[in-house]
Motif scaffolding. Structure first.
Motif, PDB file in Angstrom:
ATOM      1  N   GLU A 402      37.486  43.231  49.971  1.00  0.00           N
ATOM      2  CA  GLU A 402      36.212  43.856  50.685  1.00  0.00           C
ATOM      3  C   GLU A 402      35.145  44.374  49.651  1.00  0.00           C
ATOM      4  OE1 GLU A 402      37.034  46.615  53.517  1.00  0.00           O
ATOM      5  OE2 GLU A 402      38.612  45.572  54.523  1.00  0.00           O
ATOM      6  N   LEU A 403      35.372  44.942  48.305  1.00  0.00           N
ATOM      7  CA  LEU A 403      34.353  45.359  47.504  1.00  0.00           C
ATOM      8  C   LEU A 403      33.516  44.348  47.003  1.00  0.00           C
ATOM      9  CD1 LEU A 403      33.347  47.832  45.968  1.00  0.00           C
ATOM     10  CD2 LEU A 403      35.204  47.511  43.982  1.00  0.00           C
ATOM     11  N   LEU A 422      29.766  45.221  39.496  1.00  0.00           N
ATOM     12  CA  LEU A 422      31.531  45.144  39.615  1.00  0.00           C
ATOM     13  C   LEU A 422      31.913  45.290  38.170  1.00  0.00           C
ATOM     14  CD1 LEU A 422      31.807  42.452  42.298  1.00  0.00           C
ATOM     15  CD2 LEU A 422      32.364  44.799  42.599  1.00  0.00           C
ATOM     16  N   GLY A 423      31.265  44.832  37.261  1.00  0.00           N
ATOM     17  CA  GLY A 423      31.861  44.975  36.001  1.00  0.00           C
ATOM     18  C   GLY A 423      32.836  44.037  35.184  1.00  0.00           C
ATOM     19  N   ILE A 424      32.875  42.840  36.070  1.00  0.00           N
ATOM     20  CA  ILE A 424      33.521  41.527  35.856  1.00  0.00           C
ATOM     21  C   ILE A 424      32.881  40.581  35.117  1.00  0.00           C
ATOM     22  CG2 ILE A 424      35.332  42.486  37.336  1.00  0.00           C
ATOM     23  CD1 ILE A 424      34.130  40.606  39.333  1.00  0.00           C
ATOM     24  N   LYS A 432      37.518  34.373  42.081  1.00  0.00           N
ATOM     25  CA  LYS A 432      37.875  35.180  43.193  1.00  0.00           C
ATOM     26  C   LYS A 432      37.202  34.699  44.642  1.00  0.00           C
ATOM     27  CE  LYS A 432      40.139  38.906  41.234  1.00  0.00           C
ATOM     28  NZ  LYS A 432      41.712  38.992  41.657  1.00  0.00           N
ATOM     29  N   LEU A 433      35.995  34.500  44.399  1.00  0.00           N
ATOM     30  CA  LEU A 433      35.276  33.870  45.683  1.00  0.00           C
ATOM     31  C   LEU A 433      36.075  32.458  46.114  1.00  0.00           C
ATOM     32  CD1 LEU A 433      31.564  34.665  44.757  1.00  0.00           C
ATOM     33  CD2 LEU A 433      33.103  35.798  46.307  1.00  0.00           C
ATOM     34  N   ASN A 434      36.259  31.718  45.329  1.00  0.00           N
ATOM     35  CA  ASN A 434      36.854  30.374  45.765  1.00  0.00           C
ATOM     36  C   ASN A 434      38.287  30.640  46.466  1.00  0.00           C
ATOM     37  OD1 ASN A 434      34.925  28.771  44.629  1.00  0.00           O
ATOM     38  ND2 ASN A 434      36.032  28.576  42.376  1.00  0.00           N
TER      39      ASN A 434
END
Length: 453
Positions: A402-403, A422-424, A432-434
């Protein structure tokens, strides 16, 4: 505990002595007030004095006060001697025990003296860690320095160290260095010989000798005059003391625990505390967090005090309402546990319903206790609490997803900007999105429909 019984040991008073000893008290007997005072001056300290009302109770109280023996006194006598009982209470006795003695009443009085205000209640992880360290070092004879704000529980922790040590069966003697005038503290600690100074009409054993074999607590040691600190340092280093006016050193076997509500390193820099004494004292330092940093302890202590003061005042035990708990948790409690105890005592007396409600959580003047926010501040806090409660039951993976998705929506689909917030890394974000896309979650597209680098 140490009990001194003053009076003729005949019949009923002998029975009271036997009951007290069966309850674990170490009993000393004195036939007269003068003999009782000689016993105290000789260093055979008492945690409680039980005196026959046939003696001059007022004279006993006067002599105790004049020589700074702070010992609670209870009077006892035949149960039909009402006038003597009233006179004893007016003279300063805390209680009156009718004779012949009731074993349960004797036990209750002993328990009130030995256990009152000494229930060590803690639940918060911050406090658990401190107590675990205290327990670990208790078996040694090393000096201990306990630091913490006033009212945070320093004496309670000191007693815990004593009770967990090999000295537990010996005396625990406490001296409040802040409460005794500078000119009297030396005599209080080290004792004096007869004629050592004006008013020294008899030899008196000091707290160091009284505590020999046990533990001496120097409460608020930062208040001790720097000139007396030199004599204290010698006592700690050489395990001998010099009575005021004495001709030869007196050996002592004690463990010293010191407490301070000040930073002693700062006091050293100011020149008000000896650096060598600090090094001698803080072989181990136990730092008690203030109550505002121990939220779990607030709830546990509040419940404990509610039970204690309901019983003490003959009132029904009322649970603390959820709203009142929130009010307590919001308070900063600058007076720490001592302030919380007074707050709950007051609430027990003021509560009228089936529970102790927030309306009973008041300051001494009747105003809402600090921390009970109103208006916008209260609504903002309630909103924040409701948001936090909504997280309960959610997994970390759900919250992370969610974040990330919300942040991406905030950046209008700009992956680079979102990754920076997000610091990534951008690579981690894309992975993550995939994953989320494969799982069927909607991913915010970039503005204009093209994935921004």
């Amino acid at each position: 505990m140490r009990l001194t019984i003053v009076g003729q040991l005949k019949g009923q008073l002998t029975a009271a002595t036997r009951i007290a000893m069966n309850r674990g008290a170490a009993v000393t007997h004195a036939e007269s007030v003068d003999q009782a005072m000689r016993t105290l001056r000789a260093g055979r300290g008492a945690d409680l004095i039980m005196v026959d009302v046939a003696l001059d109770v007022r004279d006993l109280m006067t002599q105790l006060e004049a020589e700074r023996f702070h010992v609670p006194v209870v009077a006892c006598g035949v149960d039909n001697d009402a006038s003597a009982a009233v006179a004893a209470i007016r003279a300063g006795a805390k209680e009156y025990i009718p004779l012949p003695p009731d074993p349960e009443l004797i036990a209750a009085v002993l328990a009130a003296v030995s256990d009152d205000n000494r229930d060590f209640v803690f639940r918060d992880p911050a406090m658990v860690a401190v107590v675990q360290l205290a327990t670990q070092i208790a078996a040694s004879s090393a000096s201990v320095l306990i630091a913490g704000e006033s009212g945070s529980g320093k004496e309670m922790l000191a007693r815990h160290v004593h009770q967990k040590s090999p000295r537990a069966g010996k005396a625990f003697v406490s001296v409040n260095c802040a409460a005794i005038p500078e000119q009297l503290l030396e005599s209080e600690l080290f004792g004096h010989e007869k004629g050592a100074f004006t008013g020294a009409s008899a030899r008196r054993i000091g707290k160091f000798e009284e505590a020999s074999g046990g533990t001496l607590l120097l409460d608020e040691i930062s208040e001790m005059d720097i000139r007396l600190q030199a004599k204290l340092l010698r006592a700690l280093q050489e395990r001998v003391i010099d009575r005021v006016g004495g001709a030869k050193p007196v050996p002592v076997d004690i463990r010293v625990i010191a407490t301070s509500n000040r930073n002693l390193a700062d006091e050293v820099r100011k020149g008000t505390f000896r650096e060598d004494l600090l090094y001698r004292l803080n072989v181990v330092t136990l730092k008690i967090p203030p109550l505002r940093e121990r939220p779990t302890d607030v709830a546990a202590l509040a419940t404990h005090f509610a039970k204690k003061y309901a019983a003490a005042n003959g009132l029904p035990l009322r649970p603390i309402s959820a709203e009142a708990r929130v009010s307590l948790m919001r308070s900063r409690f600058p007076g720490n546990v001592r302030e919380l105890e007074n707050t709950i005592h007051r609430a027990v007396l003021l509560a009228t319903g089936p529970e102790i409600g927030a309306e009973a959580i008041l300051s001494p003047d009747g105003a809402p206790a600090p921390g009970r926010e109103t208006g916008l501040a209260a609504r903002a806090l309630e909103t924040a609490e409701s948001v936090t409660r909504s997280f309960v039951g959610r997994t970390v993976a759900d919250m992370e997803r969610e974040l990330i998705i919300d942040t991406l929506g905030h950046t209008q689909g700009n992956r680079t900007h979102a990754a920076n917030i997000l610091g990534i890394s951008i690579r981690t974000l894309r992975n993550k999105l995939n994953q989320y896309d494969d799982e069927g979650f909607a991913i915010p597209p970039p503005q204009g429909g093209v994935a921004a680098a």
